[in-house]
Design a protein around this motif. Structure first.
Motif, PDB file in Angstrom:
ATOM      1  N   GLY A  39       0.987  -1.117  -0.057  1.00 46.10           N
ATOM      2  CA  GLY A  39       0.139   0.331   0.278  1.00 46.10           C
ATOM      3  C   GLY A  39       0.589   1.201   0.137  1.00 46.10           C
ATOM      4  O   GLY A  39       0.066   2.626   0.278  1.00 46.10           O
ATOM      5  N   ALA A  40       2.491   1.617   0.348  1.00 50.42           N
ATOM      6  CA  ALA A  40       2.949   2.304  -0.568  1.00 50.42           C
ATOM      7  C   ALA A  40       2.742   2.629  -1.173  1.00 50.42           C
ATOM      8  O   ALA A  40       3.038   2.197  -2.386  1.00 50.42           O
ATOM      9  N   GLU A  41       3.597   3.884  -1.766  1.00 51.83           N
ATOM     10  CA  GLU A  41       3.537   4.695  -3.170  1.00 51.83           C
ATOM     11  C   GLU A  41       4.573   4.747  -3.401  1.00 51.83           C
ATOM     12  O   GLU A  41       4.748   5.727  -4.854  1.00 51.83           O
ATOM     13  N   GLY A  42       5.633   4.284  -2.334  1.00 53.59           N
ATOM     14  CA  GLY A  42       6.636   4.901  -2.879  1.00 53.59           C
ATOM     15  C   GLY A  42       8.051   3.959  -2.373  1.00 53.59           C
ATOM     16  O   GLY A  42       8.047   3.739  -0.859  1.00 53.59           O
ATOM     17  N   VAL A  43       9.095   3.873  -1.993  1.00 55.31           N
ATOM     18  CA  VAL A  43      10.345   3.650  -1.619  1.00 55.31           C
ATOM     19  C   VAL A  43      11.153   4.989  -1.510  1.00 55.31           C
ATOM     20  O   VAL A  43      11.270   5.719  -1.706  1.00 55.31           O
TER      21      VAL A  43
END
Ligand code: TUI
Length: 317
Positions: A188-192
């Motif tokens: 569910g993250a949108e980036g790292v």
């Protein structure tokens, strides 16, 4: 349920790729941050314990390398944190990330200056508090990370933070390739955000022996010291971490351990003292096998993640 592969983060910040470079003290200089930003990710100057005058010079250098968005990481325990915050407001730095503390008291000034505020959090409770206070996104950093860490692993922390806040979440800790990016998106993250991976680039000023220590590392090469002080730090196991563990087990006081650890990260990072210095690195160090330009890291990680997402397709039965 939110849109999983939302493009809010890249849209919010004006990035080509949802990849942040961790704002590492000593190692996150303009050369690395500029290269990451020029390649379409978010390069971040690590202010560490440096005075605002040093940070001002790095901001100038990043702006000479790239016109793309970049950030400054403010280490909230630094004696210079206040003056660095004032500087980033004056300079209208596009993004501020914060570490090792609660940026709540600075939120109003940063927002008034138009700075996007993206705190690093290691718990759901702090994430919720900071989003209420106006954070534009949060970086959920798991205990796999190098440096000062929280208790919860990335795998467990990220989805809990995602469910608790409405702003974009960036996953950090244990990520160094496209599998990590794809996994973060699945959570569910949108980036790292990646730190250790970007140390092993030609643009990072880390001493060659520091980079070699990461390249030589395996899956069990890091150790966490300082749990007894309330400031646990993950670094590559070496004679220093063993001596620190010995003193900690023998009941050394916080003041004694702080004195013992003082200056050790700089010694490793810049002087290459990988024996008696603190070689900060995350658990994913064992996956990193080569020095690769920052732009190549970003392009490869994104390409690998896209291939995985295509391959997974969406069918389980
Ligand atoms: O900050 C990091 N990584 C770091 S900072 C560092 S230098 C340092 N030296 C002495 C003491 C502390 C740090 C080396 N590596 N990562 C981001 C991060 N922030 N990880 C964990 C946290 C964090 C911890 C507690 C953020 C907020 C927090 O809350 C405190 C509060 O007031 O609620």
């Amino acid at each position: 349920m939110k849109t999983r592969l939302g493009r809010r983060l890249t849209g919010l910040l004006g990035l080509d790729y949802p990849v942040f470079q961790g704002g590492m003290a000593w190692l996150g200089t303009a050369e690395l941050a500029g290269a990451v930003s020029a390649a379409g990710g978010l390069g971040i100057i690590g202010a560490g314990n440096a005075p605002a005058s040093w940070v001002a010079e790095e901001i100038r250098k990043v702006r000479a390398i790239s016109i793309r968005p970049f950030g400054v990481n403010v280490l909230l325990v630094s004696p210079h944190a206040g003056e660095v915050i004032d500087l980033v407001c004056r300079e209208r730095v596009p993004v501020v990330t914060t570490g090792a503390g609660n940026p709540g008291p600075h939120m109003a000034d940063l927002k008034a200056a138009g700075v996007k505020v993206i705190p690093v959090v290691s718990s759901v409770s702090l994430a919720v508090r900071l989003v209420r206070a106006g954070a534009d996104a949060v970086i959920a950093e798991g205990g796999e990370s190098g440096g000062h860490i929280g208790e919860t692993s990335t795998m467990a922390l990220v989805p809990q933070v995602v469910d608790a806040v409405k702003v974009p979440v960036v996953a950090a800790g244990g990520i160094a390739d496209g599998r990590g990016l794809a996994a973060a998106l699945a959570l569910g993250a949108e980036g790292v955000q990646m730190g250790t991976r970007f140390v092993c680039t030609p643009e990072c000023v880390a001493h060659p022996d520091y980079k070699q220590a990461i390249l030589k590392a395996g899956d069990r090469s890091t150790a966490v010291t300082g749990r007894s002080t309330g400031h646990p730090v993950r670094a590559i196991r070496n004679p220093l971490t063993r001596e620190y563990e010995r003193r900690e087990a023998a009941g050394a006081t916080l003041a004694e351990l702080t004195e013992f650890g003082s200056g050790r990260f700089r010694a490793a990072a810049l002087d290459g003292d990988v024996t008696h210095g603190t070689v900060i690195a995350g658990e994913i160090a064992g996956l990193i096998r080569s020095i690769e330009p920052a732009a190549a890291v970003i392009e490869r990680v994104v390409r690998e993640a896209e291939a995985i997402l295509r391959e997974l397709g969406g069918e389980l039965r």
